[in-house]
Enzyme design. Structure first.
Site, PDB file in Angstrom:
ATOM      1  N   ILE A   1      49.914   5.739 -55.775  1.00  0.00           N
ATOM      2  CA  ILE A   1      51.169   6.493 -55.663  1.00  0.00           C
ATOM      3  C   ILE A   1      52.318   5.848 -56.428  1.00  0.00           C
ATOM      4  CG2 ILE A   1      50.602   7.567 -53.450  1.00  0.00           C
ATOM      5  CD1 ILE A   1      52.246   5.407 -52.054  1.00  0.00           C
TER       6      ILE A   1
ATOM      7  N   GLY B   1      54.358  -1.062 -59.848  1.00  0.00           N
ATOM      8  CA  GLY B   1      55.510  -1.938 -59.913  1.00  0.00           C
ATOM      9  C   GLY B   1      55.283  -3.033 -60.925  1.00  0.00           C
TER      10      GLY B   1
ATOM     11  N   LYS C   1      50.071  -2.478 -50.976  1.00  0.00           N
ATOM     12  CA  LYS C   1      50.512  -3.035 -52.251  1.00  0.00           C
ATOM     13  C   LYS C   1      49.493  -4.079 -52.684  1.00  0.00           C
ATOM     14  CE  LYS C   1      54.505  -4.897 -54.675  1.00  0.00           C
ATOM     15  NZ  LYS C   1      55.934  -5.236 -54.590  1.00  0.00           N
TER      16      LYS C   1
ATOM     17  N   ASP D   1      66.590  -7.590 -55.146  1.00  0.00           N
ATOM     18  CA  ASP D   1      66.301  -6.424 -55.987  1.00  0.00           C
ATOM     19  C   ASP D   1      66.652  -5.137 -55.226  1.00  0.00           C
ATOM     20  OD1 ASP D   1      65.516  -5.116 -58.290  1.00  0.00           O
ATOM     21  OD2 ASP D   1      63.389  -5.053 -57.750  1.00  0.00           O
TER      22      ASP D   1
END
Length: 467
Positions: free
Chosen positions: A18, A21, A41, A136
């Site tokens: 999906i 990164g 992840k 971030d």
């Protein structure tokens, strides 16, 4: 896009890519043990043999786990390694991200933007309390659940107290559009850096663009270091000048000059909007519904030092409200104004300011007639209209209060707590008194949403739903 089923441990079935990164991919999968959708992840295969990257990925998992469970922080379920590739299992959120919302719709409705900012600020303040700096913060990392609630995600380059740092001075980590000046210069990021990035997100939510937006990544990063903060009011005509000093402070080049917490920053935005809207009145305590009229009381929220500005703004609003509530009858004697001294303390500096306030009106003014609002009402702020409508409510003139309160709600839409909440409650209460129960419900629901801790809108809403 479905992928090979052995890329994750067998427990996590039907993986679907999906997102990608900088360090890996994110898959949606089904946790077969608990029967729920999860996001996994996975460190990119090209980095699996790089020890420093694997350590950074592991450090992300530890930093994220440290704050997992805090309000508005994405929840971590599992951390492990499969086929020599580290992975992190977290809750799956189906609402997309704030980046998606901005890309699709541009600037967001003010009230909704403030709600999201409060949620993100709560999460970041909690992370900072645990010694974790995100580094971030950006719309892409502010994910939405199916109810539209924000969850801060992706602590991929976070640093945490007590964990070995893999970042050296002179290394720039983060996304250029949201980099604090110190990060852009390769200096160590801190909690103040996260709050700077949150201010950039706030600017973008309200205007549809970043404050230093530029096609050149290098030029945008340099602007964070050197350029003056643009006027938010000049970019968007519907936003007031009162927001400019808030964003100048939030985007200060010196970290020490910024707000001390994310919550303070969002509160300052709300205070500036309330100041721009004019004076305000708190909810009226619930009164018997037969013949009594609700009474006004002072609200005790602390928004120092900006609350002092609101107090000064209330002077002009009170004069307009009294004039409008009493019509054009100038035959009544009016007591002379009186001077008082306001002492304001801000960051250790105390100074006094003398202001002139009008003498309060009689405790029980005679019931006025119910003409339509005077032509001058169109020039009043939303809160001044609310004050004028409230004055008529006190006199029992709900028919006369109704058009004033309708205008107040229309002008205050999107301002949020507290001003918008008060106007919606007063309008709902007035409609209820006039027998328009069904029409009152959405206004009372809005007041309840903006002020969930107050009992008055809840009580009035229950009454409206059963009358």
């Amino acid at each position: 896009m479905h992928v090979e089923t052995d890329i994750l441990p067998r427990r996590y079935r039907s993986p679907k890519l999906i997102a990608r990164g900088g360090m890996g991919e994110i898959y949606r999968a089904t946790d077969s043990s608990l029967g729920r959708a999860v996001a996994v992840k996975l460190l990119a295969e090209r980095y699996s043999s790089a020890d420093d990257i694997r350590q950074r990925f592991t450090r992300e998992a530890l930093a994220a786990a440290r704050v997992s469970g805090e309000p508005y922080v994405i929840t971590i379920f599992d951390v492990g390694e499969h086929a020599e590739r580290p992975f992190i299992v977290m809750e799956y959120l189906s609402g997309g991200s704030l980046e998606d919302r901005i890309r699709e719709d541009g600037a967001q409705e003010v009230g909704q933007a403030l709600e999201w900012l409060e949620q993100a600020a709560t999460a970041l303040d909690a992370a900072h309390g645990h010694g974790v700096v995100h580094r971030d913060v950006k719309p892409a990392n502010l994910l939405l659940d199916r109810n539209g609630t924000v969850h801060v995600a992706d602590f991929g380059i976070a640093s945490a107290t007590g964990l070995d740092s893999l970042t050296l001075t002179g290394t720039v980590l983060g996304t250029a559009g949201y980099l604090s000046p110190e990060q852009a210069q390769g200096e160590q990021a801190s909690a103040a850096s996260d709050r700077y990035a949150l201010a950039v997100v706030a600017f973008e939510l309200l205007t549809g663009r970043r404050p230093f937006e530029n096609e050149s990544v290098t030029a945008e990063a340099a602007a964070h270091v050197n350029a003056s903060v643009p006027s938010i009011a000049e970019i968007c005509e519907h936003l007031p000048d009162e927001l400019d000093p808030v964003f100048r402070k939030a985007l200060a080049k010196d970290p020490a000059g910024r707000f001390r917490t994310g919550a303070d920053f969002v509160a300052a935005i709300r205070a500036a909007l309330a100041e721009a809207a004019g004076t305000t009145r708190s909810f009226t305590p619930q009164a018997p519904w037969v013949s009594s009229v609700p009474r006004r009381r002072t609200h005790g929220r602390r928004w120092a030092p900006l609350i002092a500005l609101l107090a000064l703004a209330a002077v002009a609003g009170a004069i307009a409200a009294i004039t409008l509530a009493n019509g054009d009858d100038n035959s009544k004697a009016v007591a002379p104004p009186r001077a008082r001294t306001v002492t304001i303390t801000e960051q250790g500096s105390t100074h006094e300011r003398t202001v002139t306030t009008p003498t309060p009106p009689p405790a029980t003014p005679p019931p006025p007639a119910s003409p339509p609002p005077p032509a001058s009402a169109s020039s009043l702020s939303g809160s001044q209209l609310n004050d004028a409508g409230y004055a008529k409510m006190r006199a029992g003139d709900y028919a006369g209060a109704l058009p004033l309160l309708r205008r107040a709600v229309a002008k205050l839409g999107g301002v949020g707590f507290p001003t918008e909440a008060y106007a919606n409650y007063n309008l709902g209460y007035t409609l209820l008194q006039l027998g328009s129960c069904g029409e009152a419900i959405p206004y009372l629901e809005q007041a309840k949403r903006l002020e969930p801790q107050r009992h008055e809108p809840k009580d009035a809403l229950r009454r409206a739903q059963h009358c």
